[in-house]
Motif scaffolding. Structure first.
Motif, PDB file in Angstrom:
ATOM      1  N   VAL A  65       8.139  -7.217  -0.640  1.00  0.00           N
ATOM      2  CA  VAL A  65       7.856  -5.873  -0.138  1.00  0.00           C
ATOM      3  C   VAL A  65       8.832  -5.565   1.000  1.00  0.00           C
ATOM      4  CG1 VAL A  65       6.173  -4.446   1.076  1.00  0.00           C
ATOM      5  CG2 VAL A  65       5.436  -5.921  -0.803  1.00  0.00           C
ATOM      6  N   ASP A  66       9.467  -4.410   0.932  1.00  0.00           N
ATOM      7  CA  ASP A  66      10.399  -3.972   1.977  1.00  0.00           C
ATOM      8  C   ASP A  66      11.517  -4.977   2.239  1.00  0.00           C
ATOM      9  OD1 ASP A  66      11.535  -2.503   4.063  1.00  0.00           O
ATOM     10  OD2 ASP A  66      10.199  -3.375   5.561  1.00  0.00           O
ATOM     11  N   PRO A  67      12.278  -5.364   1.219  1.00  0.00           N
ATOM     12  CA  PRO A  67      13.348  -6.343   1.436  1.00  0.00           C
ATOM     13  C   PRO A  67      14.516  -5.802   2.247  1.00  0.00           C
ATOM     14  CG  PRO A  67      13.397  -5.529  -0.808  1.00  0.00           C
ATOM     15  CD  PRO A  67      12.131  -5.013  -0.206  1.00  0.00           C
ATOM     16  N   LEU A  68      14.679  -4.477   2.288  1.00  0.00           N
ATOM     17  CA  LEU A  68      15.805  -3.904   3.030  1.00  0.00           C
ATOM     18  C   LEU A  68      15.419  -3.507   4.446  1.00  0.00           C
ATOM     19  CD1 LEU A  68      17.447  -1.678   0.257  1.00  0.00           C
ATOM     20  CD2 LEU A  68      17.780  -4.111   0.747  1.00  0.00           C
ATOM     21  N   GLY A  69      14.132  -3.446   4.740  1.00  0.00           N
ATOM     22  CA  GLY A  69      13.698  -3.053   6.085  1.00  0.00           C
ATOM     23  C   GLY A  69      14.221  -1.699   6.486  1.00  0.00           C
ATOM     24  N   SER A  70      14.155  -0.727   5.554  1.00  0.00           N
ATOM     25  CA  SER A  70      14.843   0.540   5.827  1.00  0.00           C
ATOM     26  C   SER A  70      14.122   1.736   5.243  1.00  0.00           C
ATOM     27  CB  SER A  70      16.257   0.492   5.247  1.00  0.00           C
ATOM     28  OG  SER A  70      16.222   0.586   3.832  1.00  0.00           O
ATOM     29  N   GLN A  71      14.459   2.887   5.774  1.00  0.00           N
ATOM     30  CA  GLN A  71      14.091   4.173   5.186  1.00  0.00           C
ATOM     31  C   GLN A  71      15.374   4.874   4.757  1.00  0.00           C
ATOM     32  OE1 GLN A  71      10.805   6.789   6.634  1.00  0.00           O
ATOM     33  NE2 GLN A  71      12.422   8.166   7.320  1.00  0.00           N
ATOM     34  N   GLY A  72      15.332   5.528   3.582  1.00  0.00           N
ATOM     35  CA  GLY A  72      16.500   6.274   3.123  1.00  0.00           C
ATOM     36  C   GLY A  72      17.449   5.469   2.258  1.00  0.00           C
ATOM     37  N   ALA A  73      16.922   4.485   1.502  1.00  0.00           N
ATOM     38  CA  ALA A  73      17.779   3.714   0.597  1.00  0.00           C
ATOM     39  C   ALA A  73      18.181   4.530  -0.624  1.00  0.00           C
ATOM     40  CB  ALA A  73      17.060   2.437   0.157  1.00  0.00           C
ATOM     41  N   LEU A  74      17.402   5.564  -0.920  1.00  0.00           N
ATOM     42  CA  LEU A  74      17.665   6.472  -2.042  1.00  0.00           C
ATOM     43  C   LEU A  74      17.489   7.887  -1.516  1.00  0.00           C
ATOM     44  CD1 LEU A  74      18.128   6.540  -5.207  1.00  0.00           C
ATOM     45  CD2 LEU A  74      15.645   6.801  -5.384  1.00  0.00           C
ATOM     46  N   VAL A  75      18.517   8.717  -1.634  1.00  0.00           N
ATOM     47  CA  VAL A  75      18.495  10.042  -1.008  1.00  0.00           C
ATOM     48  C   VAL A  75      18.990  11.090  -1.992  1.00  0.00           C
ATOM     49  CG1 VAL A  75      19.543  11.482   0.785  1.00  0.00           C
ATOM     50  CG2 VAL A  75      18.776   9.185   1.350  1.00  0.00           C
ATOM     51  N   TYR A  76      18.228  12.185  -2.122  1.00  0.00           N
ATOM     52  CA  TYR A  76      18.659  13.328  -2.934  1.00  0.00           C
ATOM     53  C   TYR A  76      19.180  14.425  -2.024  1.00  0.00           C
ATOM     54  CZ  TYR A  76      18.531  17.541  -5.744  1.00  0.00           C
ATOM     55  OH  TYR A  76      18.880  18.720  -6.364  1.00  0.00           O
ATOM     56  N   ALA A 361       5.543  -6.043  -6.441  1.00  0.00           N
ATOM     57  CA  ALA A 361       5.993  -7.111  -5.551  1.00  0.00           C
ATOM     58  C   ALA A 361       7.344  -7.660  -6.001  1.00  0.00           C
ATOM     59  CB  ALA A 361       4.952  -8.217  -5.468  1.00  0.00           C
ATOM     60  N   ALA A 362       8.238  -6.755  -6.374  1.00  0.00           N
ATOM     61  CA  ALA A 362       9.538  -7.157  -6.916  1.00  0.00           C
ATOM     62  C   ALA A 362      10.708  -6.532  -6.170  1.00  0.00           C
ATOM     63  CB  ALA A 362       9.620  -6.797  -8.395  1.00  0.00           C
ATOM     64  N   GLY A 363      10.429  -5.999  -4.964  1.00  0.00           N
ATOM     65  CA  GLY A 363      11.528  -5.493  -4.147  1.00  0.00           C
ATOM     66  C   GLY A 363      11.814  -4.021  -4.258  1.00  0.00           C
ATOM     67  N   LEU A 364      10.928  -3.244  -4.888  1.00  0.00           N
ATOM     68  CA  LEU A 364      11.117  -1.795  -4.957  1.00  0.00           C
ATOM     69  C   LEU A 364      11.433  -1.239  -3.576  1.00  0.00           C
ATOM     70  CD1 LEU A 364       8.084  -0.650  -7.145  1.00  0.00           C
ATOM     71  CD2 LEU A 364      10.490  -0.439  -7.802  1.00  0.00           C
ATOM     72  N   GLN A 365      12.389  -0.321  -3.514  1.00  0.00           N
ATOM     73  CA  GLN A 365      12.696   0.327  -2.233  1.00  0.00           C
ATOM     74  C   GLN A 365      13.423   1.636  -2.506  1.00  0.00           C
ATOM     75  OE1 GLN A 365      13.120  -2.355   0.756  1.00  0.00           O
ATOM     76  NE2 GLN A 365      12.779  -0.762   2.258  1.00  0.00           N
ATOM     77  N   GLY A 366      12.919   2.711  -1.914  1.00  0.00           N
ATOM     78  CA  GLY A 366      13.581   4.000  -2.063  1.00  0.00           C
ATOM     79  C   GLY A 366      12.847   4.930  -2.989  1.00  0.00           C
ATOM     80  N   ILE A 367      12.467   6.113  -2.497  1.00  0.00           N
ATOM     81  CA  ILE A 367      11.874   7.154  -3.322  1.00  0.00           C
ATOM     82  C   ILE A 367      12.424   8.497  -2.855  1.00  0.00           C
ATOM     83  CG2 ILE A 367       9.826   7.358  -1.836  1.00  0.00           C
ATOM     84  CD1 ILE A 367       8.187   7.957  -4.386  1.00  0.00           C
ATOM     85  N   ALA A 368      12.711   9.380  -3.800  1.00  0.00           N
ATOM     86  CA  ALA A 368      13.278  10.693  -3.483  1.00  0.00           C
ATOM     87  C   ALA A 368      12.779  11.681  -4.528  1.00  0.00           C
ATOM     88  CB  ALA A 368      14.804  10.645  -3.467  1.00  0.00           C
ATOM     89  N   ALA A 369      12.867  12.964  -4.215  1.00  0.00           N
ATOM     90  CA  ALA A 369      12.379  13.988  -5.132  1.00  0.00           C
ATOM     91  C   ALA A 369      13.318  15.177  -5.155  1.00  0.00           C
ATOM     92  CB  ALA A 369      10.973  14.429  -4.734  1.00  0.00           C
ATOM     93  N   ARG A 370      13.356  15.852  -6.305  1.00  0.00           N
ATOM     94  CA  ARG A 370      14.003  17.162  -6.400  1.00  0.00           C
ATOM     95  C   ARG A 370      13.114  18.070  -7.226  1.00  0.00           C
ATOM     96  NH1 ARG A 370      18.904  18.599 -10.403  1.00  0.00           N
ATOM     97  NH2 ARG A 370      17.732  20.540 -10.284  1.00  0.00           N
ATOM     98  N   ASP A 371      13.218  19.363  -6.968  1.00  0.00           N
ATOM     99  CA  ASP A 371      12.414  20.345  -7.685  1.00  0.00           C
ATOM    100  C   ASP A 371      13.249  21.018  -8.774  1.00  0.00           C
ATOM    101  OD1 ASP A 371      10.400  19.716  -5.866  1.00  0.00           O
ATOM    102  OD2 ASP A 371      10.987  21.322  -4.492  1.00  0.00           O
TER     103      ASP A 371
END
Length: 372
Positions: A65-76, A361-371
């Motif tokens: 969980v949270d392997p990158l320790g970050s916010q904004g790993a995926l950005v739209y 529990a596999a390292g997911l990191q980053g979520i973003a959305a577009r309309d």
């Protein structure tokens, strides 16, 4: 970015045609972006055929969980209809054209990140800022070309205590997020290891330049931040389970505190998303809850609901969608997305979706959305 689009007089609710939610697998065997279509009620449907390789390797060997320790790993980026992803496992950054409707991702470029272990991204106009958390850490600046090409035009060494240059690395004290202030005059970086915000002014080309200015944060574990429409910086402090607020940056001065370590009542307050209607939401990753605050023009911050919502296991990244109508939480431990409708008057959250079946529990990191 971290700030949702303004809510209008209600026409946004009528005009919302749905959209897309993206999640990054961050898999070490080959990083990829998962695609979910969103309907007007906030419900999601997975589109396995739309899964797109980032052309690089993730960094999920660090932690489940949270392997990158970050916010904004995926950005739209709405301005260019581009989606950007970090490949922490091979020190590259990927750029996708999302097309007319966002469902068919086309990989346009994969370039070296300019440092070690890229973990966070921010876009302003035609510039992409990349936070590299490894080594002594750095922020690299790229120009985004018309067809999604990326060319590095700047680099700023953060000079933090050197860490590993390849995963696994100790992500907890490492720098966690890069972003730009409301007036696009400063770059802002969170650094949990120093319990500080680092800021630097942008030159006329938008490139961060020395000197770096450190602002101590009142709470411990300086993890992530969002910028309000009034220019305040709201910072999630993971170790103390709190949120602090700061005035906008001014020249090369430390930031002024306007609200000091206001507690959530939860544990591991890590991710934060700012709504333009005066609400901000944070994920309490160790408590499986989201908290709701309100903020004001002058930087006051008030906790409205310690438990505004309950999520799946280990809520990490958050994103707003539908012009702020919906909030989605990526729940990394259980491999879920929790979706909520946002009340435009109170900020209250009502569950509308639980999407299961993501890698747990596999390292997911980053979520973003577009309309649409």
């Amino acid at each position: 970015g971290a700030t949702g689009a303004p809510w209008s007089d209600g026409s946004s609710a009528r005009n919302d045609r749905g959209g897309v939610v993206y999640v990054m697998t961050n898999a070490t065997s080959g990083n990829a972006v998962l695609v979910f279509v969103r309907d007007r009620r906030g419900r999601l449907q997975a589109l396995p055929w739309a899964t797109a390789s980032t052309g690089g390797l993730g960094g999920s060997v660090t932690a489940a969980v949270d392997p990158l320790g970050s916010q904004g790993a995926l950005v739209y980026d709405e301005g260019s209809n581009m989606l950007f992803a970090v490949n922490a496992g091979d020190d590259t950054v990927a750029a996708f054209d999302t097309g007319a409707f966002g469902l068919s991702l086309r990989l346009k470029s994969v370039v070296p990140s300019g440092g070690f272990i890229p973990v966070s991204l921010a876009v302003r106009d035609d510039l992409l800022y990349v936070l590299n958390a490894g080594g002594s850490a750095s922020v690299t600046t790229f120009r985004i070309g018309l067809h999604g090409g990326l060319s590095q035009i700047g680099a700023l060494d953060l000079g933090v205590s050197p860490t590993a240059t390849t995963p696994p690395f100790d992500q907890v004290p490492a720098p966690g997020q890069v972003g730009i202030d409301a007036l696009a005059r400063h770059v802002i970086v969170t650094h949990a290891g120093g319990q500080e915000l680092l800021t630097a002014t942008l030159d006329d080309s938008g490139i961060p330049t020395a000197p770096l200015v450190s602002t101590p944060t009142p709470g411990a574990g300086t993890f992530a931040f969002g910028v309000t429409r009034f220019g305040s910086t709201l910072v999630a402090e993971a170790a103390s389970g709190s949120v602090s607020a700061f005035d906008p940056p001014v020249d090369n001065q430390p930031l002024a505190v306007t609200a000091s370590a206001v507690p959530t009542g939860g544990a591991a307050t890590c991710w934060i998303v700012v709504h333009d209607l005066g609400f901000t939401y944070v994920s309490n990753t160790a408590s499986n809850t989201l908290s709701l605050y309100t903020y004001t023009r002058t930087g006051d911050l008030q906790l409205q609901a310690p438990i505004a919502a309950t999520t799946g296991g280990a809520p990490i990244d958050l994103t707003l969608a539908g012009s702020g109508k919906f909030l989605y939480s990526l729940d990394a431990a259980t491999g879920e997305i929790s979706g909520f409708a946002v009340d435009p008057h109170s900020g209250a959250l009502t569950p509308v979706e639980t999407e299961t079946g993501l890698p747990a529990a596999a390292g997911l990191q980053g979520i973003a959305a577009r309309d649409f």
